[in-house]
Design a protein around this motif. Structure first.
Motif, short mmCIF file in Angstrom:
data_model
loop_
_atom_site.label_atom_id
_atom_site.label_comp_id
_atom_site.label_asym_id
_atom_site.label_seq_id
_atom_site.Cartn_x
_atom_site.Cartn_y
_atom_site.Cartn_z
N GLU A 43 -26.88 51.50 -9.68
CA GLU A 43 -26.79 52.94 -9.92
C GLU A 43 -26.86 53.14 -11.43
OE1 GLU A 43 -22.92 54.37 -8.58
OE2 GLU A 43 -21.94 53.48 -10.30
N ARG A 85 -31.35 48.07 -5.17
CA ARG A 85 -30.39 47.64 -4.13
C ARG A 85 -31.14 46.78 -3.13
NH1 ARG A 85 -26.99 53.31 -3.14
NH2 ARG A 85 -26.63 53.63 -5.37
N GLU A 132 -31.41 46.38 -0.12
CA GLU A 132 -31.09 47.01 1.16
C GLU A 132 -31.44 46.07 2.31
OE1 GLU A 132 -29.62 49.80 1.59
OE2 GLU A 132 -29.96 51.04 -0.19
N PHE A 159 -37.75 56.39 1.96
CA PHE A 159 -36.40 56.93 2.07
C PHE A 159 -35.35 55.91 1.65
CE2 PHE A 159 -32.39 57.63 4.26
CZ PHE A 159 -32.12 58.92 3.88
N SER A 173 -35.41 52.50 -0.13
CA SER A 173 -36.21 51.49 -0.82
C SER A 173 -35.27 50.51 -1.51
CB SER A 173 -37.08 52.14 -1.89
OG SER A 173 -37.84 53.18 -1.35
N PHE A 200 -35.64 52.17 -6.72
CA PHE A 200 -35.80 53.62 -6.66
C PHE A 200 -35.24 54.23 -7.94
CE2 PHE A 200 -31.30 54.28 -5.71
CZ PHE A 200 -30.95 53.06 -5.14
N GLN A 259 -32.89 57.24 -9.79
CA GLN A 259 -31.81 58.22 -9.60
C GLN A 259 -31.83 59.24 -10.72
OE1 GLN A 259 -28.34 55.53 -9.34
NE2 GLN A 259 -28.19 56.15 -7.20
N GLU A 304 -28.85 61.29 -12.27
CA GLU A 304 -27.39 61.39 -12.13
C GLU A 304 -26.76 62.14 -13.30
OE1 GLU A 304 -25.58 58.20 -9.40
OE2 GLU A 304 -26.09 57.15 -11.23
N GLU A 354 -29.14 62.02 3.90
CA GLU A 354 -28.70 62.28 2.52
C GLU A 354 -29.85 62.34 1.52
OE1 GLU A 354 -25.83 59.44 1.05
OE2 GLU A 354 -26.22 60.02 -1.02
N LEU A 355 -29.83 63.44 0.74
CA LEU A 355 -30.76 63.63 -0.36
C LEU A 355 -30.02 63.38 -1.66
CD1 LEU A 355 -33.66 64.76 -0.36
CD2 LEU A 355 -32.69 67.05 -0.49
N GLU A 356 -28.77 63.81 -1.68
CA GLU A 356 -27.95 63.72 -2.90
C GLU A 356 -26.49 63.68 -2.49
OE1 GLU A 356 -28.89 66.58 -5.88
OE2 GLU A 356 -26.93 66.44 -6.85
N ARG A 377 -15.11 61.93 -8.53
CA ARG A 377 -14.72 60.52 -8.73
C ARG A 377 -13.38 60.40 -9.43
NH1 ARG A 377 -20.20 57.17 -8.92
NH2 ARG A 377 -18.84 55.44 -9.47
N GLU A 403 -19.66 64.03 -10.04
CA GLU A 403 -20.95 63.36 -10.15
C GLU A 403 -21.96 63.89 -9.14
OE1 GLU A 403 -22.05 58.77 -10.06
OE2 GLU A 403 -21.74 59.62 -8.08
N SER A 424 -25.35 63.13 -7.82
CA SER A 424 -26.22 61.96 -7.90
C SER A 424 -27.38 62.11 -6.92
CB SER A 424 -25.41 60.71 -7.56
OG SER A 424 -26.27 59.61 -7.43
N GLY A 452 -31.52 61.33 -5.71
CA GLY A 452 -32.58 60.31 -5.71
C GLY A 452 -33.91 60.98 -6.01
N ARG A 503 -36.25 60.06 -3.15
CA ARG A 503 -35.89 60.74 -1.90
C ARG A 503 -36.28 62.21 -1.95
NH1 ARG A 503 -30.42 58.56 0.85
NH2 ARG A 503 -31.35 56.50 0.94
#
Ligand code: GAP
Length: 530
Positions: free
Chosen positions: A213, A245, A247, A255, A257, A260, A262, A264, A331-333, A338, A398, A400, A402, A405
């Motif tokens: 991230e 990541r 994954e 979607f 990957s 990718f 971010q 943020e 999820e898009l964001e 935090r 935050e 955050s 993508g 995405r």
């Protein structure tokens, strides 16, 4: 779910140069993608819109106040202690299951097991599906259940559904891969960070990670930004950059990957104001998507239940989008509260002070104290609440997002097939601000001086917008090519141009045509894109 739309979109993305499989000539690499000439423009426009609207010119805060925002661009590989402090070394793991036969690996929370008792005896029939939700798994199972009803006579068509993660020990866990009759292992932890080595020696002490991230680069630079830019709370630090990541199951085109980008923001504020900033960012981020053409009935803010919260989060709302490949929005964001988690962790692990000193509050109260030195005043043992009023670890909200995405959501939202004059046209209805090409310039025919005029228009507009010149084939075909690229305006030089110095402007969505003077084109296009 509309997989045929998804298949058509994936094929258009390759054909028209939006998105290609990474290293395709070698068979590709699962979870990695390349953006082609149109895709790179689209994604750049998305990142630039985000930077412009969130960093350079954010809307006023909850009380109408101006918001301070700055940006950073941090390294992808950081000191590995960052990831120990952030919790990623210990906790950034998915539970996964492996098939003992086909050796495929699945995320345990994405394998759904449907179990129904057989009519006779205590035997159970278990079906397994890889899906985003129980609802989706239920739909996938329908045909299998009907088949089993006829042949094996199971007693109910309402089977129990659990994920492989939650399945009780006495449940069989069949492999969800089509045609495989293997069984899955018990769920096991799998850390998602990519590892590498820094320096010439590949030893344990040289292990480093590709950042999963961009957020941590912001946290560890909090004191640097504070000291160098003299910002006062509340303020935000933004970053756009690559994240990686490993994954377990990259899927659904880009979607999920393994590499990718971010976009943020870490927004630092006084703890007593953090809830109102959380609500502010949650609402603002949702409305940003609708402003850029995402229909609000396909967007859904979803507040996380307590047990779903990430290890650092006090509260999180996902902004979700209903992609064609899924029954439910995805999820898009994530907009996460935090708290003081990250700054406190980094203070503990680095031994550096990550607190904020509110010198305005300190100055304001100076008449109430005998000394104006904070250090001296601490020696008088003031109560903790008093100290915390001046020196505290800020809370963080935050948002955050993508970039890939959102690019995928924009592509899905834009894709349309429409009948025009008895023919089906494929059109990408991008918001003009995001469209890769803003205008295409055509000469109606390649004679009578039309190409020369069209080229002059093209060259005059080029410094201001991404424009495209096309003189190949019938004008109708050129329109169709631009529809597929999502170009909002086509400017055609025709016979009338030779008399009155005007061109036709054809609108991609309405197909209406009107005329504008060549000398006004820059302003006309700018006004229509707003
Ligand atoms: N700093 C918080 C954080 O990284 P996250 O929910 O894990 O939170 C934020 O990621 C966003 O990054 C997601 O909402 C999504 O848009 C994007 N993202 C996360 N994993 C992704 C993946 N494997 N592929 C594409 N985008 C991803």
């Amino acid at each position: 779910m509309d997989m045929s739309k998804m298949d058509k979109l994936v094929s258009l993305c390759k054909r028209r140069g939006f998105i290609f499989q990474s290293s395709e000539i070698y068979g590709g690499l699962n979870g990695f993608w390349d953006y082609g000439p149109l895709g790179v423009e689209l994604k750049r426009n998305i990142k630039e819109a985000w930077w412009q609207d969130m960093v350079r010119n954010p809307p006023p805060g909850p009380d109408g106040q101006e918001i301070s925002m700055v940006g950073v661009d941090c390294s992808i590989i950081m000191n590995p202690k960052v990831w120990v402090a952030s919790g990623h070394v210990g906790e950034f793991a998915d539970k996964m299951v492996d098939c003992n036969k086909c050796r495929r690996r699945f995320r345990a929370d994405k394998v759904f097991l449907l179990r129904a008792p057989a009519v006779s005896g205590s035997e159970h029939i278990t079906l397994a599906f890889e899906a985003n939700s129980a609802l989706e798994a239920g739909k996938l199972a329908q045909a299998d259940i009907e088949r089993l009803f006829n042949r094996r006579k199971i007693s109910t068509n309402i089977p129990e559904v659990v994920t492989a993660l939650d399945a009780p020990n006495d449940w069989k866990r069949p492999c969800p891969a089509e045609g495989c009759d293997g069984d899955l292992t018990e769920p096991r932890q799998f850390n998602l960070m990519f590892q590498t080595y820094v320096g010439a020696v590949q030893s344990q002490e040289n292990i480093a990670y590709l950042r999963p991230e961009t957020a941590q680069g912001i946290f560890v630079n909090f004191p640097n930004v504070l000291d160098s830019s003299r910002l006062k709370l509340p303020f935000g630090i933004a970053q756009i950059g690559k994240a990686f990541r490993n994954e377990i199951n990259p899927r659904n085109f880009t979607f999920r990957s393994r590499e990718f980008e971010q976009m943020e923001i870490e927004f630092f504020c006084h703890p007593s104001h953090s809830m109102s900033w959380y609500e502010y960012w949650r609402d603002l981020r949702k409305s940003w998507y609708t402003q850029l053409g995402i229909k609000s009935d396909r967007l859904r803010p979803r507040e996380h239940a307590k047990e779903e919260l990430a290890h650092y989060s006090i509260g999180t709302t996902d902004i979700e989008y209903l992609f064609p490949f899924s029954e439910e929005p995805q999820e898009l964001e994530g907009v996460a509260h935090r708290g003081a988690y990250d700054l406190t962790q980094h203070a503990t692990h680095s031994g550096k002070d990550m607190s904020y000193f509110d010198d305005e509050a300190w100055e304001r109260d100076k008449a109430t104290r005998s000394t104006n030195s904070f250090k001296e005043w601490l020696k008088t043992n003031p109560p903790k609440e008093q100290v915390d009023k001046y020196r505290f670890v800020p809370h963080v909200v935050e948002p955050s997002a993508g970039a890939d995405r959102f690019t995928l959501a924009v592509l899905c939202e834009a894709f349309a097939e429409e009948e025009v004059n008895g023919e089906v046209r494929t059109v990408m209805k991008f918001h003009p601000r995001l469209a890769p090409i803003k205008a295409a310039v055509f000469p109606l025919v390649n004679k009578d001086g039309m190409p020369e005029i069209a080229q002059k228009i093209y060259r005059n507009l080029k410094p201001h917008f991404n424009v495209f010149y096309d003189d190949a084939g019938a004008v109708g075909r050129r329109y169709r090519r631009q529809d597929e690229a999502g170009t909002p305006y086509c400017l055609t030089v025709d016979g009338q141009t030779l008399h009155d110095q005007t061109v036709t402007i054809r609108n991609r969505d309405t197909l209406q045509q009107d005329r504008a003077a060549i000398k006004d084109l820059e302003n006309v296009i700018r006004a229509r894109m707003a």
